[in-house]
Design a protein around this motif. Structure first.
Motif, PDB file in Angstrom:
ATOM      1  N   ALA A 138      -1.497  12.596   3.857  1.00 27.66           N
ATOM      2  CA  ALA A 138      -0.993  12.896   2.516  1.00 27.66           C
ATOM      3  C   ALA A 138       0.145  11.951   2.141  1.00 27.66           C
ATOM      4  O   ALA A 138       0.189  11.425   1.019  1.00 27.66           O
ATOM      5  N   ALA A 139       1.070  11.721   3.061  1.00 29.91           N
ATOM      6  CA  ALA A 139       2.183  10.804   2.789  1.00 29.91           C
ATOM      7  C   ALA A 139       1.683   9.368   2.636  1.00 29.91           C
ATOM      8  O   ALA A 139       2.212   8.596   1.822  1.00 29.91           O
ATOM      9  N   TRP A 140       0.671   9.004   3.390  1.00 32.61           N
ATOM     10  CA  TRP A 140       0.100   7.656   3.312  1.00 32.61           C
ATOM     11  C   TRP A 140      -0.429   7.366   1.905  1.00 32.61           C
ATOM     12  O   TRP A 140      -0.311   6.251   1.398  1.00 32.61           O
ATOM     13  N   ASP A 141      -0.991   8.379   1.252  1.00 29.13           N
ATOM     14  CA  ASP A 141      -1.522   8.197  -0.098  1.00 29.13           C
ATOM     15  C   ASP A 141      -0.428   7.923  -1.116  1.00 29.13           C
ATOM     16  O   ASP A 141      -0.716   7.480  -2.232  1.00 29.13           O
ATOM     17  N   MET A 142       0.824   8.203  -0.771  1.00 31.26           N
ATOM     18  CA  MET A 142       1.931   8.031  -1.709  1.00 31.26           C
ATOM     19  C   MET A 142       2.564   6.641  -1.646  1.00 31.26           C
ATOM     20  O   MET A 142       3.546   6.369  -2.332  1.00 31.26           O
ATOM     21  N   ILE A 143       2.035   5.766  -0.816  1.00 34.03           N
ATOM     22  CA  ILE A 143       2.578   4.407  -0.701  1.00 34.03           C
ATOM     23  C   ILE A 143       1.967   3.528  -1.785  1.00 34.03           C
ATOM     24  O   ILE A 143       0.749   3.533  -1.987  1.00 34.03           O
ATOM     25  N   ASP A 144       2.802   2.786  -2.498  1.00 30.34           N
ATOM     26  CA  ASP A 144       2.315   1.884  -3.534  1.00 30.34           C
ATOM     27  C   ASP A 144       1.314   0.901  -2.943  1.00 30.34           C
ATOM     28  O   ASP A 144       1.484   0.419  -1.808  1.00 30.34           O
ATOM     29  N   GLY A 145       0.287   0.571  -3.733  1.00 30.39           N
ATOM     30  CA  GLY A 145      -0.789  -0.279  -3.240  1.00 30.39           C
ATOM     31  C   GLY A 145      -0.313  -1.600  -2.685  1.00 30.39           C
ATOM     32  O   GLY A 145      -0.776  -2.054  -1.629  1.00 30.39           O
ATOM     33  N   GLU A 146       0.648  -2.250  -3.344  1.00 34.02           N
ATOM     34  CA  GLU A 146       1.083  -3.573  -2.904  1.00 34.02           C
ATOM     35  C   GLU A 146       1.902  -3.521  -1.618  1.00 34.02           C
ATOM     36  O   GLU A 146       2.105  -4.544  -0.956  1.00 34.02           O
ATOM     37  N   ARG A 147       2.405  -2.333  -1.238  1.00 35.10           N
ATOM     38  CA  ARG A 147       3.205  -2.213  -0.016  1.00 35.10           C
ATOM     39  C   ARG A 147       2.375  -1.703   1.166  1.00 35.10           C
ATOM     40  O   ARG A 147       2.871  -1.648   2.285  1.00 35.10           O
ATOM     41  N   THR A 148       1.137  -1.319   0.898  1.00 31.62           N
ATOM     42  CA  THR A 148       0.303  -0.764   1.955  1.00 31.62           C
ATOM     43  C   THR A 148       0.159  -1.737   3.119  1.00 31.62           C
ATOM     44  O   THR A 148       0.270  -1.361   4.289  1.00 31.62           O
ATOM     45  N   ALA A 149      -0.097  -3.008   2.802  1.00 33.70           N
ATOM     46  CA  ALA A 149      -0.293  -4.005   3.854  1.00 33.70           C
ATOM     47  C   ALA A 149       0.956  -4.162   4.711  1.00 33.70           C
ATOM     48  O   ALA A 149       0.867  -4.263   5.942  1.00 33.70           O
ATOM     49  N   LYS A 150       2.129  -4.174   4.085  1.00 36.24           N
ATOM     50  CA  LYS A 150       3.369  -4.354   4.836  1.00 36.24           C
ATOM     51  C   LYS A 150       3.634  -3.173   5.759  1.00 36.24           C
ATOM     52  O   LYS A 150       4.137  -3.353   6.876  1.00 36.24           O
ATOM     53  N   VAL A 151       3.293  -1.960   5.300  1.00 32.95           N
ATOM     54  CA  VAL A 151       3.479  -0.787   6.154  1.00 32.95           C
ATOM     55  C   VAL A 151       2.477  -0.815   7.306  1.00 32.95           C
ATOM     56  O   VAL A 151       2.817  -0.497   8.455  1.00 32.95           O
TER      57      VAL A 151
END
Length: 552
Positions: free
Chosen positions: A155-168
């Motif tokens: 659920a928390a993973w879905d709240m990450i902005d798309g452009e920051r997903t790769a960095k996380v």
């Protein structure tokens, strides 16, 4: 005969609205989020139009961060402004110093951040998590995700902005990264993969199922795909598996001014570019040129006058632990990687080496308990149980071996009860002493400080330590045993047994990891199990055997 009745689309929409309202009223945010996740953004927008303001805000909290903009595009201008105002009012109320909730915490308060994430998940206020994540470094977000159970993590993973997903993704532990990536739809995964550095993307592909990794490769352009396939051809724990192909290579016969003009044409330099690598026309490595020399040299100076030819490259098949040792010993920021023919393939940077060192440290710590693969503390119960069951079974076998040795002296124990009381002391002292030596030897093997030339010296040193400590604690335990049971014979027996077991522990602590290393077994993973078995058996056999000879 009746014709087939086709449901009215409006009835379906009404059903979904009622379902969504019921879920929100019951506080079932997870189910509401699952329902919205399957809908098209336009359909979500139409549902939001029918809800009350409170329901709309509650539903909006369950919309994935990467879907927000698409849903907003389908909302009317009036509703879009109203929703933004409602969210601002909610955010202001939560950050009010007079309220019970704390404002967004600074980055040096991870416990507070984790508590706020858990509270937001419990209350279904997922947009609160999105606001918090926007203020944090991707590495800190990764740490928070790893601290959450699997369902809450998704659920928390879905709240990450798309452009920051790769960095996380880059900062997540291997097992957590694999689980989250496996739950992502392919389009989103490919989009995130495009934002990763090639070496990090290679790690991700290696963590994914083969079919998924192949689909990611096929989505790349031809040049990028060929680079990735070249990097994937090397083992993950080798220099080739660590390297990136973003190096800047130059020729020895060009001038510094030419190099500077080329650098100005680039939009940016690769991270950790502290040196350039000099090659010939056939891509063979010739030497390296430090960036600071380029910046301070005259434009007419030739690269060949500034390059250093004695800087050794890293062979592509060199193990990653050897690479890490070299970076540590020489304080490197980057190093070139070459193939068997000396051609430049890429470079390794210090951030990749830090990851290796961290993984080795975690492996050593977890391996002592047989948990080398369990990097995710919130992994599924069945997976964790299966991993631990293997080592529990091995430990049970070794325990039966020690019990069998004790059973050989059943008659002695029945006649001298004091032996049963004192027996665990002998095994415990040997186990602790052996673990100290074992840890020292494993560390020496990992850092390259222990080799064939100094093994004998270390063995004699540990034997000396075992002898001195054995004499000291044998006298102490013997005196206590004599005071306790009033029997000089028992005191002498336990003293000799402790001395023998500490000597055996010292020798075993050196020999076992060396033997395992030679057999291709990781001593950090299995060394402690074997060592405990040896010290238990030797300790029990020496103590009970001496008691049988002296007392019976």
């Amino acid at each position: 005969m009746k014709r087939d009745q086709h449901p009215d689309p409006n009835d379906l929409i009404a059903t979904e609205i009622d379902h969504l309202r019921a879920l929100l009223a019951q506080g079932q945010g997870k189910h509401a989020r699952r329902l919205l996740k399957k809908m098209h953004p336009a359909k979500i927008a139409s549902l939001l139009e029918t809800l009350t303001p409170a329901q709309r805000v509650a539903a909006w909290h369950q919309v994935e961060a990467r879907t927000e903009d698409k849903v907003r595009a389908h909302l009317s201008a009036t509703l879009r402004a109203r929703l933004a105002r409602d969210l601002e009012i909610e955010a202001a109320a939560e950050s009010n110093p007079d309220s019970r909730r704390l404002a967004a915490p600074p980055e040096d308060e991870p416990e507070t951040q984790l508590r706020l994430v858990l509270e937001a998940l419990e209350e279904g206020k997922l947009k609160r998590i999105a606001r918090l994540f926007r203020k944090l470094h991707p590495a800190r977000i990764a740490g928070l995700l790893e601290s959450l159970p699997a369902t809450e993590r998704a659920a928390a993973w879905d709240m990450i902005d798309g452009e920051r997903t790769a960095k996380v993704l880059r900062h997540l532990q291997e097992e957590v990264r694999r689980r989250l990536a496996a739950e992502m739809d392919l389009d989103h995964l490919v989009e995130a993969a495009r934002g990763l550095e090639p070496d990090d993307l290679v790690d991700l592909i290696q963590d994914l199922p083969m079919a998924t990794g192949r689909q990611i490769l096929e989505a790349m352009d031809r040049r990028e795909r060929e680079r990735l396939q070249s990097m994937l051809s090397y083992p993950e724990d080798s220099a080739g598996g660590l390297m990136n192909m973003d190096q800047i290579a130059v020729r020895a016969n060009i001038r510094v001014g030419t190099l500077l003009r080329y650098l100005r044409l680039r939009e940016d330099l690769p991270p950790n570019t502290d040196k350039f690598f000099v090659i010939d026309r056939k891509q063979h490595y010739q030497g390296m040129l430090r960036t600071r020399r380029v910046l301070t040299a005259r434009p007419e100076t030739l690269v060949s006058e500034l390059m250093e030819t004695d800087f050794e490259p890293v062979p592509a098949d060199q193990p990653s632990d050897a690479v890490a040792r070299r970076f540590e010993e020489e304080d490197l920021s980057s190093a070139p990687v070459v193939d068997a023919d000396g051609r430049l393939l890429g470079r390794i940077t210090v951030d990749d080496v830090v990851d290796v060192i961290r993984e080795q440290a975690a492996h050593a710590i977890m391996g002592m308990a047989g948990l080398d693969e369990e990097t995710d503390m919130f992994a599924p119960v069945l997976a964790s149980s299966r991993r631990r069951a293997v080592w529990l079974g091995i430990n049970l076998i070794t325990a039966f071996l020690a019990a069998w040795v004790i059973g050989l002296f059943e008659g002695t124990l029945q006649q001298v009860v004091a032996l049963a009381v004192l027996m665990p002391i002998v095994a415990s002292m040997g186990g602790i002493a052996g673990s100290q030596t074992l840890t020292l030897v494993i560390r020496g093997l990992a850092t390259g400080q222990l080799g064939g030339g100094n093994t004998r010296i270390l063995l004699l040193k540990e034997a000396g330590i075992g002898l001195l400590n054995g004499l000291l604690w044998a006298l102490v335990v013997a005196a206590l045993a004599i005071l306790w049971f009033g029997d000089w014979a028992i005191g002498g027996i336990i003293a000799v047994a402790i001395l023998l077991n500490l000597l055996c522990a010292a020798l075993s602590g050196v020999a076992i990891p060396l033997l395992m290393r030679r057999l291709g077994i990781d001593p950090a993973l299995a060394g402690s199990v074997v060592l405990t078995t040896v010290t238990d058996i030797v300790g029990f056999f020496a103590f009970l055997g001496l008691a049988t000879l002296v007392l019976l």
